[in-house]
Each structure stands twice: as C-alpha cells, then as structure tokens.
Design an enzyme around this catalytic site. Structure first.
Site, PDB file in Angstrom:
ATOM      1  N   ASN A   1     -12.517  50.229  58.658  1.00 23.99           N
ATOM      2  CA  ASN A   1     -11.328  51.309  58.416  1.00 23.99           C
ATOM      3  C   ASN A   1     -10.308  51.397  57.179  1.00 23.99           C
ATOM      4  O   ASN A   1     -10.267  50.632  57.534  1.00 23.99           O
ATOM      5  CB  ASN A   1     -10.768  51.773  59.858  1.00 23.99           C
ATOM      6  CG  ASN A   1      -9.806  52.546  60.141  1.00 23.99           C
ATOM      7  OD1 ASN A   1     -10.385  54.308  59.102  1.00 23.99           O
ATOM      8  ND2 ASN A   1      -8.966  53.045  60.385  1.00 23.99           N
TER       9      ASN A   1
ATOM     10  N   HIS B   1      -6.576  52.471  56.496  1.00 21.17           N
ATOM     11  CA  HIS B   1      -5.490  53.096  57.293  1.00 21.17           C
ATOM     12  C   HIS B   1      -4.156  52.889  56.370  1.00 21.17           C
ATOM     13  O   HIS B   1      -4.156  51.981  55.291  1.00 21.17           O
ATOM     14  CB  HIS B   1      -4.554  52.302  58.271  1.00 21.17           C
ATOM     15  CG  HIS B   1      -3.906  52.686  59.712  1.00 21.17           C
ATOM     16  ND1 HIS B   1      -3.776  53.761  60.567  1.00 21.17           N
ATOM     17  CD2 HIS B   1      -2.794  52.055  59.066  1.00 21.17           C
ATOM     18  CE1 HIS B   1      -2.231  54.477  60.493  1.00 21.17           C
ATOM     19  NE2 HIS B   1      -1.380  53.011  60.032  1.00 21.17           N
TER      20      HIS B   1
ATOM     21  N   SER C   1      -3.852  49.445  54.518  1.00 15.20           N
ATOM     22  CA  SER C   1      -5.011  48.414  54.947  1.00 15.20           C
ATOM     23  C   SER C   1      -6.133  48.706  55.184  1.00 15.20           C
ATOM     24  O   SER C   1      -6.611  49.645  55.634  1.00 15.20           O
ATOM     25  CB  SER C   1      -4.243  48.056  56.102  1.00 15.20           C
ATOM     26  OG  SER C   1      -2.487  47.574  56.346  1.00 15.20           O
TER      27      SER C   1
ATOM     28  N   ASP D   1      -5.809  50.893  65.175  1.00 10.04           N
ATOM     29  CA  ASP D   1      -5.125  50.164  64.579  1.00 10.04           C
ATOM     30  C   ASP D   1      -5.173  48.741  63.799  1.00 10.04           C
ATOM     31  O   ASP D   1      -4.052  48.475  63.437  1.00 10.04           O
ATOM     32  CB  ASP D   1      -4.268  51.338  63.414  1.00 10.04           C
ATOM     33  CG  ASP D   1      -4.564  52.031  63.517  1.00 10.04           C
ATOM     34  OD1 ASP D   1      -5.733  52.923  62.861  1.00 10.04           O
ATOM     35  OD2 ASP D   1      -3.600  53.420  63.484  1.00 10.04           O
TER      36      ASP D   1
HETATM   37  C1  GAR Z   1      -6.374  58.211  53.706  1.00  3.31           C
HETATM   38  O1  GAR Z   1      -5.054  58.866  53.463  1.00  3.31           O
HETATM   39  C2  GAR Z   1      -6.591  57.473  54.252  1.00  3.31           C
HETATM   40  O2  GAR Z   1      -5.905  56.617  54.832  1.00  3.31           O
HETATM   41  C3  GAR Z   1      -6.456  58.162  56.159  1.00  3.31           C
HETATM   42  O3  GAR Z   1      -6.459  59.349  56.312  1.00  3.31           O
HETATM   43  C4  GAR Z   1      -6.265  59.959  54.741  1.00  3.31           C
HETATM   44  C5  GAR Z   1      -7.796  60.838  54.275  1.00  3.31           C
HETATM   45  O4  GAR Z   1      -7.741  60.956  52.348  1.00  3.31           O
HETATM   46  N1  GAR Z   1      -6.429  57.886  57.285  1.00  3.31           N
HETATM   47  C6  GAR Z   1      -5.964  58.054  58.443  1.00  3.31           C
HETATM   48  O5  GAR Z   1      -5.365  58.402  58.682  1.00  3.31           O
HETATM   49  C7  GAR Z   1      -6.880  56.623  59.564  1.00  3.31           C
HETATM   50  N2  GAR Z   1      -5.986  57.647  60.588  1.00  3.31           N
HETATM   51  P1  GAR Z   1      -9.887  60.902  52.013  1.00  3.31           P
HETATM   52  O6  GAR Z   1      -9.759  62.239  53.071  1.00  3.31           O
HETATM   53  O7  GAR Z   1      -9.150  61.944  51.343  1.00  3.31           O
HETATM   54  O8  GAR Z   1     -10.102  60.055  51.706  1.00  3.31           O
END
Ligand code: GAR
Length: 209
Positions: A106, A108, A135, A144
């Site tokens: 994942n 995060h 991360s 997480d």
């Molecule tokens: C990213 O910033 C990722 O790190 C975060 O969501 C966004 C997705 O963007 N993930 C989380 O918050 C997980 N809990 P994307 O759809 O443009 O890749």
C-alpha cells in the site's frame, strides 16, 4: 515479470505512475488488472484507455466479506501474484489480508509510523512538522502499520495547505511506488520468511487432542 493487480478508488495517478514505469525496458512487473470499489473512479477510465483489464464492483449494499471475496476472485482470475493498493479507500477484512500476506503493498501519504489513517497532510501541517511524505508498506491487519519498504520525504513550505502539500507529495509518491514495487517483486526468495509464516499459522491452530 511479476503480475500485479492495482486496486484504486479515485483518480488513479499512482496507478498511472506504476503503469508507465512498468512499460520501461527491464521493468520487474506488469499490471494485469485495475480493480475498483467505485465504478465511477476516474482511474478506471484511464486504465481502459491504456488497454488494461479492469474490474469494478461497488461496495454499496454489500457485506465487507462478500465484497472482499469478489475482489479476491477477480484478482486471482487475472493471474495476479501481487496486489498494489493505490488510493484504495476501503479497509480490507482479515481473510483477504491474510490470503495476500507478504504479497500486498500500500502507499500511504505520510512518513509512517507517523500519521496512519486519514487527513495526514493536515495533521503534519498542524503539528508544525518540517517534512511530510509518503511510505510504501506491506499490508497487515494493523491499519497502515505493516513493514515499511520505502519512504519519500517532502519539505512542508510556509503557506502550504493540505491540498498544495498533497500535490507535491504525490510527485514523490509517483517516483517511490514503482521503484519499491519493482524491488519487492524482484527480491530473492526468502525461505526464513516462509518458515516464520508457517510457524505462525501452526501456532494459531487449536491444540490437537
Ligand atoms: C494517494 O496520495 C495515496 O497516498 C492516498 O490516496 C491518494 C490516491 O491518489 N492513499 C491513502 O490515503 C490510503 N489511505 P491517486 O488515486 O491519484 O493515486
């Protein structure tokens, strides 16, 4: 090349970064499926336009276990060996997580172990941190909190809002995730890791009479 399913819920910019990196010569993995719990997810349209197989199933009105099972089936049918969660905003149940243990990553948006959960950038700004970041970690039942495989730091600027910071952190995410996934998928086989998992499982079983 290792076969990877990418799970998304939104824009899919990390999915795009993973895809474009996988098309470079020598890439260690290929994407065999992009799946989403939101049929309207913007990233699905991009995945389709890029000729990737997609699967969408809304979680609305479904029990978590049933939705997880349908996702699991789709991912297996696509032949995936790894799952990369990329902005997948559903918590996965224990069954799904243990089936994919050691094979699900994942990304995060914080420097874990700082700020698991939501609103990570607002919390970093609020705390007066000098740096935020992202991360990549292995997914375990502890949200997480699985082993961190890689981190990227991003300076917090005066006047940054959660939105401006999120945008810069995403630039870093897009470099970080393909590198870490490639390294992980290409890592040498580790028998100790497997033995430790088998021991854990055996200990979790009820005592024989
Ligand atoms: C990213 O910033 C990722 O790190 C975060 O969501 C966004 C997705 O963007 N993930 C989380 O918050 C997980 N809990 P994307 O759809 O443009 O890749």
């Amino acid at each position: 090349r290792a076969k990877v399913a990418v799970l998304i819920s939104g824009k899919g910019t990390n999915m795009a970064a993973l895809l474009y990196a996988s098309r470079q010569a020598g890439a260690a993995y290929e994407i065999v499926l992009v799946a989403s719990n939101d049929p309207e997810a913007e990233g699905l349209r991009l995945a389709e336009a890029e000729g990737l197989a997609t699967f969408a199933l809304s979680h609305r009105g479904m029990a978590r276990a049933d939705h997880d099972a349908a996702m699991d089936r789709a991912v297996r049918e696509a032949g995936a060996e790894y799952i990369a969660l990329a902005g997948y905003m559903r918590i996965l149940g224990t069954d799904f997580v243990s089936r994919w243990e050691g094979r699900m990553l994942n990304i995060h948006p914080s420097l874990l172990p700082k700020y698991p959960g939501l609103d990570t950038h607002a919390r970093a700004i609020e705390a007066g941190d000098t740096h935020a970041g992202a991360s990549v970690h292995l997914v375990t039942d502890d949200l997480d909190m699985g082993e961190v495989l890689g981190r990227a730091e991003v300076a917090i600027l005066p006047g940054d809002t959660p939105e401006t910071l999120a945008e810069r952190v995403k630039l870093a995410e897009h470099q970080l995730y393909p590198r870490v996934l490639s390294e992980y998928a290409a890592r040498p086989f580790d028998p100790d890791w497997l033995i430790a998992r088998v021991r854990e499982r055996a200990m979790a079983l009820p005592e024989a009479e």
